[in-house]
Design a protein around this motif. Structure first.
Motif, PDB file in Angstrom:
ATOM      1  N   VAL A 101     -21.231  20.073 -41.905  1.00  0.00           N
ATOM      2  CA  VAL A 101     -21.554  19.610 -43.248  1.00  0.00           C
ATOM      3  C   VAL A 101     -20.693  20.391 -44.229  1.00  0.00           C
ATOM      4  N   PHE A 102     -20.084  19.703 -45.149  1.00  0.00           N
ATOM      5  CA  PHE A 102     -19.230  20.320 -46.150  1.00  0.00           C
ATOM      6  C   PHE A 102     -19.822  20.120 -47.540  1.00  0.00           C
ATOM      7  N   LYS A 103     -19.265  20.803 -48.507  1.00  0.00           N
ATOM      8  CA  LYS A 103     -19.668  20.631 -49.892  1.00  0.00           C
ATOM      9  C   LYS A 103     -19.340  19.199 -50.329  1.00  0.00           C
ATOM     10  N   GLY A 104     -20.317  18.507 -50.911  1.00  0.00           N
ATOM     11  CA  GLY A 104     -20.144  17.125 -51.320  1.00  0.00           C
ATOM     12  C   GLY A 104     -20.614  16.114 -50.290  1.00  0.00           C
ATOM     13  N   SER A 105     -21.079  16.579 -49.131  1.00  0.00           N
ATOM     14  CA  SER A 105     -21.554  15.663 -48.092  1.00  0.00           C
ATOM     15  C   SER A 105     -22.882  15.050 -48.485  1.00  0.00           C
ATOM     16  N   LEU A 106     -23.123  13.836 -48.002  1.00  0.00           N
ATOM     17  CA  LEU A 106     -24.401  13.170 -48.208  1.00  0.00           C
ATOM     18  C   LEU A 106     -25.252  13.363 -46.962  1.00  0.00           C
ATOM     19  N   LEU A 107     -26.479  13.851 -47.139  1.00  0.00           N
ATOM     20  CA  LEU A 107     -27.384  14.133 -46.033  1.00  0.00           C
ATOM     21  C   LEU A 107     -28.640  13.284 -46.182  1.00  0.00           C
ATOM     22  N   PHE A 108     -29.273  12.954 -45.072  1.00  0.00           N
ATOM     23  CA  PHE A 108     -30.469  12.132 -45.065  1.00  0.00           C
ATOM     24  C   PHE A 108     -31.697  13.019 -44.902  1.00  0.00           C
ATOM     25  N   SER A 109     -32.735  12.708 -45.662  1.00  0.00           N
ATOM     26  CA  SER A 109     -33.966  13.484 -45.618  1.00  0.00           C
ATOM     27  C   SER A 109     -34.830  13.027 -44.457  1.00  0.00           C
ATOM     28  N   LEU A 110     -35.384  13.980 -43.714  1.00  0.00           N
ATOM     29  CA  LEU A 110     -36.199  13.685 -42.539  1.00  0.00           C
ATOM     30  C   LEU A 110     -37.671  13.973 -42.809  1.00  0.00           C
ATOM     31  N   ASP A 111     -38.064  14.035 -44.070  1.00  0.00           N
ATOM     32  CA  ASP A 111     -39.445  14.338 -44.411  1.00  0.00           C
ATOM     33  C   ASP A 111     -39.966  13.319 -45.420  1.00  0.00           C
ATOM     34  N   ASN A 112     -41.220  13.482 -45.805  1.00  0.00           N
ATOM     35  CA  ASN A 112     -41.814  12.550 -46.753  1.00  0.00           C
ATOM     36  C   ASN A 112     -41.847  13.127 -48.172  1.00  0.00           C
ATOM     37  N   SER A 113     -40.804  13.819 -48.542  1.00  0.00           N
ATOM     38  CA  SER A 113     -40.735  14.426 -49.867  1.00  0.00           C
ATOM     39  C   SER A 113     -40.406  13.423 -50.962  1.00  0.00           C
ATOM     40  N   GLY A 114     -39.913  12.252 -50.608  1.00  0.00           N
ATOM     41  CA  GLY A 114     -39.561  11.242 -51.589  1.00  0.00           C
ATOM     42  C   GLY A 114     -38.070  11.051 -51.730  1.00  0.00           C
ATOM     43  N   ALA A 115     -37.276  11.908 -51.133  1.00  0.00           N
ATOM     44  CA  ALA A 115     -35.821  11.776 -51.192  1.00  0.00           C
ATOM     45  C   ALA A 115     -35.342  10.989 -49.985  1.00  0.00           C
ATOM     46  N   ASN A 116     -34.358  10.150 -50.177  1.00  0.00           N
ATOM     47  CA  ASN A 116     -33.754   9.424 -49.067  1.00  0.00           C
ATOM     48  C   ASN A 116     -32.410  10.053 -48.714  1.00  0.00           C
ATOM     49  N   ILE A 117     -31.552  10.237 -49.716  1.00  0.00           N
ATOM     50  CA  ILE A 117     -30.238  10.844 -49.516  1.00  0.00           C
ATOM     51  C   ILE A 117     -30.060  11.948 -50.548  1.00  0.00           C
ATOM     52  N   VAL A 118     -29.539  13.091 -50.111  1.00  0.00           N
ATOM     53  CA  VAL A 118     -29.249  14.204 -51.010  1.00  0.00           C
ATOM     54  C   VAL A 118     -27.774  14.563 -50.868  1.00  0.00           C
ATOM     55  N   LYS A 119     -27.218  15.186 -51.904  1.00  0.00           N
ATOM     56  CA  LYS A 119     -25.818  15.579 -51.912  1.00  0.00           C
ATOM     57  C   LYS A 119     -25.717  17.100 -51.945  1.00  0.00           C
ATOM     58  N   VAL A 120     -24.841  17.656 -51.106  1.00  0.00           N
ATOM     59  CA  VAL A 120     -24.694  19.105 -50.989  1.00  0.00           C
ATOM     60  C   VAL A 120     -23.909  19.640 -52.180  1.00  0.00           C
ATOM     61  N   ILE A 121     -24.465  20.645 -52.838  1.00  0.00           N
ATOM     62  CA  ILE A 121     -23.809  21.320 -53.952  1.00  0.00           C
ATOM     63  C   ILE A 121     -23.205  22.647 -53.491  1.00  0.00           C
ATOM     64  N   GLN A 122     -23.965  23.392 -52.690  1.00  0.00           N
ATOM     65  CA  GLN A 122     -23.521  24.708 -52.241  1.00  0.00           C
ATOM     66  C   GLN A 122     -24.070  24.967 -50.845  1.00  0.00           C
ATOM     67  N   ILE A 123     -23.317  25.711 -50.035  1.00  0.00           N
ATOM     68  CA  ILE A 123     -23.714  26.044 -48.673  1.00  0.00           C
ATOM     69  C   ILE A 123     -23.999  27.534 -48.602  1.00  0.00           C
ATOM     70  N   TYR A 124     -25.192  27.899 -48.121  1.00  0.00           N
ATOM     71  CA  TYR A 124     -25.554  29.297 -47.918  1.00  0.00           C
ATOM     72  C   TYR A 124     -25.429  29.584 -46.428  1.00  0.00           C
ATOM     73  N   HIS A 125     -24.427  30.370 -46.063  1.00  0.00           N
ATOM     74  CA  HIS A 125     -24.167  30.671 -44.665  1.00  0.00           C
ATOM     75  C   HIS A 125     -23.846  32.145 -44.550  1.00  0.00           C
ATOM     76  N   ASP A 126     -24.075  32.721 -43.371  1.00  0.00           N
ATOM     77  CA  ASP A 126     -23.853  34.147 -43.177  1.00  0.00           C
ATOM     78  C   ASP A 126     -22.382  34.529 -43.263  1.00  0.00           C
ATOM     79  N   SER A 127     -21.507  33.655 -42.802  1.00  0.00           N
ATOM     80  CA  SER A 127     -20.088  33.986 -42.816  1.00  0.00           C
ATOM     81  C   SER A 127     -19.410  33.371 -44.039  1.00  0.00           C
ATOM     82  N   THR A 128     -18.119  33.534 -44.123  1.00  0.00           N
ATOM     83  CA  THR A 128     -17.373  33.006 -45.262  1.00  0.00           C
ATOM     84  C   THR A 128     -16.941  31.558 -45.044  1.00  0.00           C
ATOM     85  N   LEU A 129     -17.318  30.951 -43.919  1.00  0.00           N
ATOM     86  CA  LEU A 129     -16.959  29.563 -43.658  1.00  0.00           C
ATOM     87  C   LEU A 129     -17.673  28.643 -44.640  1.00  0.00           C
TER      88      LEU A 129
END
Length: 122
Positions: free
Chosen positions: A2-30
Motif C-alpha cells: 500500500v502506498f500513499k494515495g492508495s484506495l483501501l476497502f473497509s472490512l468493518d461496519n463503521s460506515g466507510a466503503n473506501i478510504v484514501k491513504v494520507i500517511q503511512i506509519y511504519h517502523d522503517s523508513t519505507l
C-alpha cells in the motif's frame, strides 16, 4: 503493498466503503504498507445503507487486515486477498466499528489481540 494515495476497502461496519491513504506509519523508513501497518486515512466513499455518519475531510486511523500482495507464513503457506482491506479507528485508537466482516487470520488476531476476546467481537 500500500502506498500513499492508495484506495483501501473497509472490512468493518463503521460506515466507510473506501478510504484514501494520507500517511503511512511504519517502523522503517519505507513508504510502503504491509499487513498490520497503521495508516492515516480520509473517507473517500461511504456505505449508503449504514446510518453511521462519517465525515469527509476528517482524518481517521486504519490498520491493514488483508493485502493483495502475497504474505508467506512460517509453515510455507501463502495468504492473498483480492483487495486491500482495513479496519478504521478514531484518532485515540478506539475502533469505530462493532463488527469485522469475513474471516480473520491468525496474524491479524495477534496484531489486535483479538484472540483473547473470542467470538464476541469477530
Amino acid at each position: 503493498m500500500v502506498f500513499k494515495g492508495s484506495l483501501l476497502f473497509s472490512l468493518d461496519n463503521s460506515g466507510a466503503n473506501i478510504v484514501k491513504v494520507i500517511q503511512i506509519y511504519h517502523d522503517s523508513t519505507l513508504s510502503k504498507g504491509f499487513l498490520g501497518t497503521k495508516f492515516k486515512v480520509t473517507l473517500y466513499r461511504r456505505r449508503k445503507k449504514l446510518k453511521r455518519v462519517l465525515v469527509k475531510r476528517t482524518f481517521y486511523f486504519a490498520t491493514c487486515l488483508f493485502q493483495k500482495k502475497e504474505v508467506q507464513r512460517l509453515n510455507g503457506h501463502f495468504l492473498k486477498s483480492t483487495k486491500n482491506y482495513v479496519a478504521l479507528s478514531s484518532l485515540n485508537n478506539n475502533f469505530l466499528a462493532s463488527r469485522l466482516y469475513g474471516p480473520l487470520t491468525v496474524e491479524v488476531k495477534n496484531i489486535f489481540g483479538l484472540a483473547a476476546l473470542g467470538k464476541r467481537f469477530v
